[in-house]
Design an enzyme around this catalytic site. Structure first.
Site, PDB file in Angstrom:
ATOM      1  N   GLY A 216      -2.211  97.712 -10.564  1.00 25.37           N
ATOM      2  CA  GLY A 216      -1.439  98.930 -10.718  1.00 25.37           C
ATOM      3  C   GLY A 216      -0.447  98.773 -11.852  1.00 25.37           C
ATOM      4  O   GLY A 216      -0.793  98.215 -12.867  1.00 25.37           O
ATOM      5  N   SER A 217       0.778  99.248 -11.704  1.00 21.86           N
ATOM      6  CA  SER A 217       1.854  99.003 -12.652  1.00 21.86           C
ATOM      7  C   SER A 217       2.881 100.116 -12.638  1.00 21.86           C
ATOM      8  O   SER A 217       2.603 101.250 -12.239  1.00 21.86           O
ATOM      9  CB  SER A 217       1.365  98.851 -14.097  1.00 21.86           C
ATOM     10  OG  SER A 217       0.449  97.787 -14.207  1.00 21.86           O
ATOM     11  N   ASN A 218       4.095  99.789 -13.106  1.00 22.78           N
ATOM     12  CA  ASN A 218       5.117 100.752 -13.467  1.00 22.78           C
ATOM     13  C   ASN A 218       5.451 100.555 -14.935  1.00 22.78           C
ATOM     14  O   ASN A 218       5.480  99.418 -15.424  1.00 22.78           O
ATOM     15  CB  ASN A 218       6.409 100.537 -12.655  1.00 22.78           C
ATOM     16  CG  ASN A 218       6.190 100.620 -11.162  1.00 22.78           C
ATOM     17  OD1 ASN A 218       5.654 101.601 -10.660  1.00 22.78           O
ATOM     18  ND2 ASN A 218       6.608  99.590 -10.437  1.00 22.78           N
TER      19      ASN A 218
END
Length: 774
Positions: A216-218
């Protein structure tokens, strides 16, 4: 420019006191005689700063430094890429793929088929941008040579990592191994995630969901209007695996006057994927746009051919042989079509299905990252993306020293318009398959073409979702729609993702964190971001689902102090409710109530009855209010009552304290890890492969979450950067850098990056190694 005498003396003393130079060479060589040469300087936490006069030398130094820290991980992965795991580890054992692990036999058949297909050799024969640039070729050749140099000097029997010391499967790597790794990275959300369906070994159930990688990631890019001093800033928070080949390695790569980039580089790749130079910074988040389509084949009489526009085309055959531990060979037949491999699912006497992967022949990403690393402003970064169009599955968020924020889904997406998707739609061979299934019997359903696309069949830059702002752009694996709520992005083909859909809790808390910082409502001081408040905001550990449901949950607690569990037992929930009432809604190491909430929320969101769809939200999602809906808890619903009763009963039955904290329940290498899960709406999430809490009050070891975190501010005096590599630099359990940064991460601390020559030279722990190969 002349240095003042006193300053010059001080710098000389620092260099003399801190630098230990070790020259590694087979035999003394005169200056200029070395084919490859590089300097590796290591600062705190073992972070390498590699410099060389050319790309070959830079690759050589990087490959050498990486092998010092992580040779065993790469050695194992090379066995995987060559399709030789069954021979060394047994056919039934699980592969070392950290994203889509399968048994070794299926893995070997898949990777042997890729190697035998010749796809990499054909790409290497092409000029840039479809084939690799000369600079990248030299970088890859040098990287393999540097890795091998370290192995030759050290010897397999003397490797410091006990994981592979003395193992027969450890050996030199080739440039082809590095190219194959780069190709496999680009295929990670396509072919490589569907190995079982391609090989037919451990064939997935026809009604089972297709696997989606868990990465995923931000990512935030902050422009001059969002920062206190008007500087551009980037927050990088990729959520990638904590084990295996998809870990990040922290490195700085420098060719004076040509390249100077620092950041996170995925194992086995000679380029920085997420990072910054002196004037540009960028990060990526995983985009959930389409990466492949499935074509339904109309078989022509038997399974040996299929029809396209009424004409029969033969089904291709590929024989793949895999070596077993006893020295014998096992042979497997795979089938191919004009679209790609024929899948082992959904076949009948009349139809079959083929996979068309937009990244099946993509080596362009590494050149794109290399060009981005050389960019001096956003215009050059965009030009790099337009030239190579190689990023396989990620959004890009970037800023430059001028304080402009930029977002693009510049990833590779099959050119399937909404009209074509409707016109060509066919039933899916697998329930839950996240891809278009199209009619393969007519060329009218082939992927379209854009005049600005670097290769046929994908959307070009002119059709990509993009946004440039002076305040900010943000993404947490939501679609492009809510990149900035002040300017919703709409009007794109559905292959890029949906607009006006539920933003989901993690992206919502991300946007709320930014909004509160810009207004100053988060308690961190005056409005606007500084480097310090950027770091503090990123590590708040807010559990957004609890924030959205807390009021209604407490209403439930007041009105129903006793509830009935799924098996009919009466459960007193007063103590549990008291714990949740006191909880601050944060997933810090010592937050009492964080794990109790997770166990309740997991049951709440899970299936309640076969075939039943239950939403616990009191206020449903409204596309006109995407940042405030859904919200609330249906506190009067029996499903909610049972979920809370079941969670509390689990704690009571197993004598687990209801005040169990994250620091007690979740670990990595025996180090307590803060954070909560994706579903709970946690910005800095964690994940365990098996999510169930054990009867001992422990989860399995954390295996995914925040990985290489970077907060960077681009100032006229140079970048100011803080980083944390959550699982540390080395996978070697005997290394002093195996968990040193993990301890910092556990405590909420960061590392001050050393980027400039003066910053590097000033490190009292500096160690310098000169490496070359004649």
């Amino acid at each position: 420019m002349k240095l003042r005498p006193r300053l010059a003396v001080l710098i000389a003393l620092v260099l003399l006191a801190s630098a230990v130079v070790v020259v590694r060479t087979g035999a003394p060589a005169a200056a200029g005689d070395a084919r490859y040469s590089a300097t590796i300087r290591r600062t705190e936490y073992g972070i390498p700063h590699v410099s060389a006069k050319d790309y070959g030398g830079l690759g050589f130094g990087y490959g050498y430094a990486f092998a010092q820290d992580n040779l065993c991980v790469m050695a194992s992965w090379v066995v995987t890429l060559r399709g030789e795991r069954s021979r060394h580890f047994g056919a039934a054992a699980m592969s070392d793929d950290p994203v889509s692990p399968i048994n070794n036999l299926a893995s070997d058949v898949y990777y042997k088929s890729v190697a035998d297909s010749g796809v990499v050799r054909r790409l290497l024969a092409r000029p840039a941008p479809v084939g690799p640039s000369d600079e990248l070729r030299r970088l890859v050749d040098g990287y393999a040579a540097g890795y091998n140099r370290y192995l030759q000097e050290t010897g397999v029997a003397n490797l410091p990592d006990p994981t592979c010391r003395g193992k027969a499967w450890v050996g030199d790597v080739t440039a082809m191994d590095i190219w194959n790794n780069l190709l496999d990275l680009n295929r990670m959300v396509g072919s490589s995630a569907l190995k079982e369906a391609i090989t037919g070994i451990e064939e997935p159930e026809a009604d089972g969901p297709a696997k989606r990688p868990t990465a995923g990631s931000n990512g935030w890019a902050l422009g001059r209007q969002a920062t206190r001093d008007g500087h551009g800033m980037v927050l990088a928070d990729p959520h990638f695996p904590w084990n295996g080949i998809r870990r990040f390695y922290q490195v700085q790569l420098t060719i004076p006057g040509v390249l100077d980039v620092s950041g996170g580089s995925l194992y086995g790749t000679p380029v920085v994927q997420i990072g910054h130079n002196a004037s540009v910074a960028w990060t990526h988040t995983v985009s959930h746009a389409q990466r492949f389509t499935v074509y339904q084949l109309q078989l022509a009489g038997d399974r040996t051919s299929y029809l396209v526009d009424g004409q029969a085309e033969p089904v291709g055959l590929q024989e793949v042989e895999v070596a077993l531990p006893d020295g014998t060979m096992t042979s497997h037949t795979l089938y191919t079509s004009r679209y790609g491999p024929v899948l082992a699912v959904g076949q009948t006497d009349k139809v079959a299905y083929a996979l068309a992967d937009a990244n099946a022949a993509n080596l362009r990403a590494a050149d794109e990252w290399l060009a981005m690393a050389r960019a001096t402003n956003l215009a050059q970064l965009r030009a790099a993306q337009n030239t190579y169009q190689g990023l396989a599955f990620v959004h890009t968020l970037a800023t430059d020293i001028g304080g402009t924020a930029y977002f693009a889904d510049a990833s590779i997406v099959p050119h399937v318009t909404d009209a074509k998707a409707r016109r060509c739609a066919k039933p899916s061979p697998m329930q839950g398959l996240d891809a278009y299934v199209l009619d393969g019997s007519t060329s009218a359903c082939l992927w379209g073409k854009d005049p600005d696309a670097v290769v046929p069949g994908i959307f070009g830059p002119g059709n990509q979702p993009r946004l440039t702002r002076a305040d900010y752009v943000a993404n947490s694996n939501n679609t492009f729609w809510m990149t900035n709520p002040s300017k919703p992005l709409t009007g794109y083909q559905h292959a890029w993702g949906e607009a006006r859909t539920d933003v989901e809790p993690r992206p919502r808390v991300s946007l709320d964190m930014i909004a509160q910082r810009l207004s100053g409502a988060d308690g961190l001081g005056a409005p606007g971001f500084t480097l310090e408040t950027l770091r503090a905001t990123a590590r708040t550990k807010r559990n957004y689902s609890f924030e959205l449901m807390r009021s209604d949950l407490l209403t439930l607690c007041r009105t129903h102090p006793e509830l009935t569990s799924s098996d009919g037992k009466r459960v007193n929930v007063r103590e549990a409710c008291a714990t949740l009432r006191k909880w601050d809604g944060r997933a810090t190491l010592d937050s009492q109530g964080a794990i109790l909430w997770r166990e309740f929320y997991t049951r709440l969101m899970g299936p309640h009855k076969p075939g039943e769809v239950f939403s616990p939200w009191r206020v449903a999602f409204d596309p006109a209010q995407p940042l405030t809906t859904p919200r609330g808890l249906k506190y009067d619903a029996p499903e909610v009552w049972r979920s809370l009763a079941d969670a509390v009963l689990f704690f009571q039955t197993n004598r687990i304290a209801l005040t169990l904290t994250a620091g007690q329940a979740q670990r990595y290498s025996s180090i307590p890890i803060p954070g909560c899960t994706e579903g709970e709406g946690c910005f800095d999430r964690v994940r365990m492969r098996a999510a169930a809490l054990g009867t001992d009050g422990r989860y399995p070891e954390v295996d995914t979450g925040s990985s290489f975190m970077m907060a960077v501010e681009l100032t006229p005096d140079g970048p100011r950067t803080r980083t944390i590599l959550t699982y540390s630099l080395s996978a070697n359990p005997a290394s002093p850098h195996h968990t040193d940064q993990t301890v910092l991460f556990s405590r909420g601390q960061w590392v001050t990056e050393r980027f400039t020559e003066a910053e590097i030279a000033a490190d009292p722990q500096l160690r310098t190694t000169a490496v070359h190969q004649g």
